[in-house]
Design a protein around this motif. Sequence first.
Motif, PDB file in Angstrom:
ATOM      1  N   ILE A 160      -2.970   0.332  -4.432  1.00  0.00           N
ATOM      2  CA  ILE A 160      -2.568  -0.732  -3.526  1.00  0.00           C
ATOM      3  C   ILE A 160      -2.252  -1.686  -4.638  1.00  0.00           C
ATOM      4  CG2 ILE A 160      -3.661  -2.753  -2.129  1.00  0.00           C
ATOM      5  CD1 ILE A 160      -5.603  -0.829  -1.839  1.00  0.00           C
ATOM      6  N   ALA A 209       0.710   1.023  -6.453  1.00  0.00           N
ATOM      7  CA  ALA A 209       1.257   1.483  -5.233  1.00  0.00           C
ATOM      8  C   ALA A 209       2.687   1.120  -5.693  1.00  0.00           C
ATOM      9  CB  ALA A 209       1.270   0.140  -4.242  1.00  0.00           C
ATOM     10  N   HIS A 230      -8.397   6.472  -4.241  1.00  0.00           N
ATOM     11  CA  HIS A 230      -7.830   5.623  -4.452  1.00  0.00           C
ATOM     12  C   HIS A 230      -7.883   4.935  -5.775  1.00  0.00           C
ATOM     13  CE1 HIS A 230      -8.463   3.188  -0.496  1.00  0.00           C
ATOM     14  NE2 HIS A 230      -8.644   3.834  -0.649  1.00  0.00           N
ATOM     15  N   THR A 242      -4.025   7.005  -2.181  1.00  0.00           N
ATOM     16  CA  THR A 242      -3.648   5.444  -1.756  1.00  0.00           C
ATOM     17  C   THR A 242      -3.767   4.701  -3.057  1.00  0.00           C
ATOM     18  OG1 THR A 242      -4.558   6.000   0.017  1.00  0.00           O
ATOM     19  CG2 THR A 242      -4.153   3.952  -0.143  1.00  0.00           C
ATOM     20  N   HIS A 276      -4.982  13.194  -0.889  1.00  0.00           N
ATOM     21  CA  HIS A 276      -4.179  12.085  -0.135  1.00  0.00           C
ATOM     22  C   HIS A 276      -4.875  11.050  -1.275  1.00  0.00           C
ATOM     23  CE1 HIS A 276      -3.097  14.136   3.330  1.00  0.00           C
ATOM     24  NE2 HIS A 276      -4.219  14.579   3.348  1.00  0.00           N
ATOM     25  N   GLU A 329       0.996   5.597  -0.499  1.00  0.00           N
ATOM     26  CA  GLU A 329       0.242   6.614  -0.362  1.00  0.00           C
ATOM     27  C   GLU A 329       0.976   8.066  -0.296  1.00  0.00           C
ATOM     28  OE1 GLU A 329      -2.620   5.690   3.273  1.00  0.00           O
ATOM     29  OE2 GLU A 329      -0.624   5.674   3.980  1.00  0.00           O
ATOM     30  N   ILE A 368       1.334  -1.604   0.296  1.00  0.00           N
ATOM     31  CA  ILE A 368      -0.073  -0.083   0.308  1.00  0.00           C
ATOM     32  C   ILE A 368       0.343   1.016  -0.198  1.00  0.00           C
ATOM     33  CG2 ILE A 368      -1.939   0.904   0.926  1.00  0.00           C
ATOM     34  CD1 ILE A 368      -2.814  -1.260   2.358  1.00  0.00           C
ATOM     35  N   LYS A 403     -11.273   8.466   3.895  1.00  0.00           N
ATOM     36  CA  LYS A 403     -10.048   7.258   4.137  1.00  0.00           C
ATOM     37  C   LYS A 403     -10.615   6.030   5.571  1.00  0.00           C
ATOM     38  CE  LYS A 403      -6.170   8.915   6.836  1.00  0.00           C
ATOM     39  NZ  LYS A 403      -4.734  10.122   6.821  1.00  0.00           N
ATOM     40  N   VAL A 416     -10.156  10.727   0.159  1.00  0.00           N
ATOM     41  CA  VAL A 416      -9.224  10.042   0.082  1.00  0.00           C
ATOM     42  C   VAL A 416      -8.850   8.968  -1.881  1.00  0.00           C
ATOM     43  CG1 VAL A 416      -7.218   8.158  -0.465  1.00  0.00           C
ATOM     44  CG2 VAL A 416      -8.304   9.664   2.227  1.00  0.00           C
TER      45      VAL A 416
END
Length: 100
Positions: A57, A61, A92, A55, A53, A30, A28, A82, A90
């Motif tokens: 995965i 990532a 993604h 994220t 923000h 960020e 992960i 989040k 957030v």
Amino acid sequence: MSDCNLVTICGVITKLEKPRFTPAGIMIAELELDHQSSQLEAGIQRQIICRLHVTGIADIAKKMISFGTGDHVKLTGFLTLKSRMSSQLVLHANSIEAVL
């Protein structure tokens, strides 16, 4: 319930966290993205400045950590909270690419 939740945004990476891993070993990553643009609203140009923000995965990532702070990128993904206890949105990421 609608399936419409798609965001595409460009900006500069201002913070890149050290990647972490789930108990199953999935990476992960960020980061924080600063966005600036000019958008037309009700016939008037409006200056947009925001910080998101982000994220990522697994494979995304891995791609995210190949970039560094100060890099200009284009991200596509979806918005979610989040956590269940937070009202912070957030992004993604489903894709990330360099913007030259």
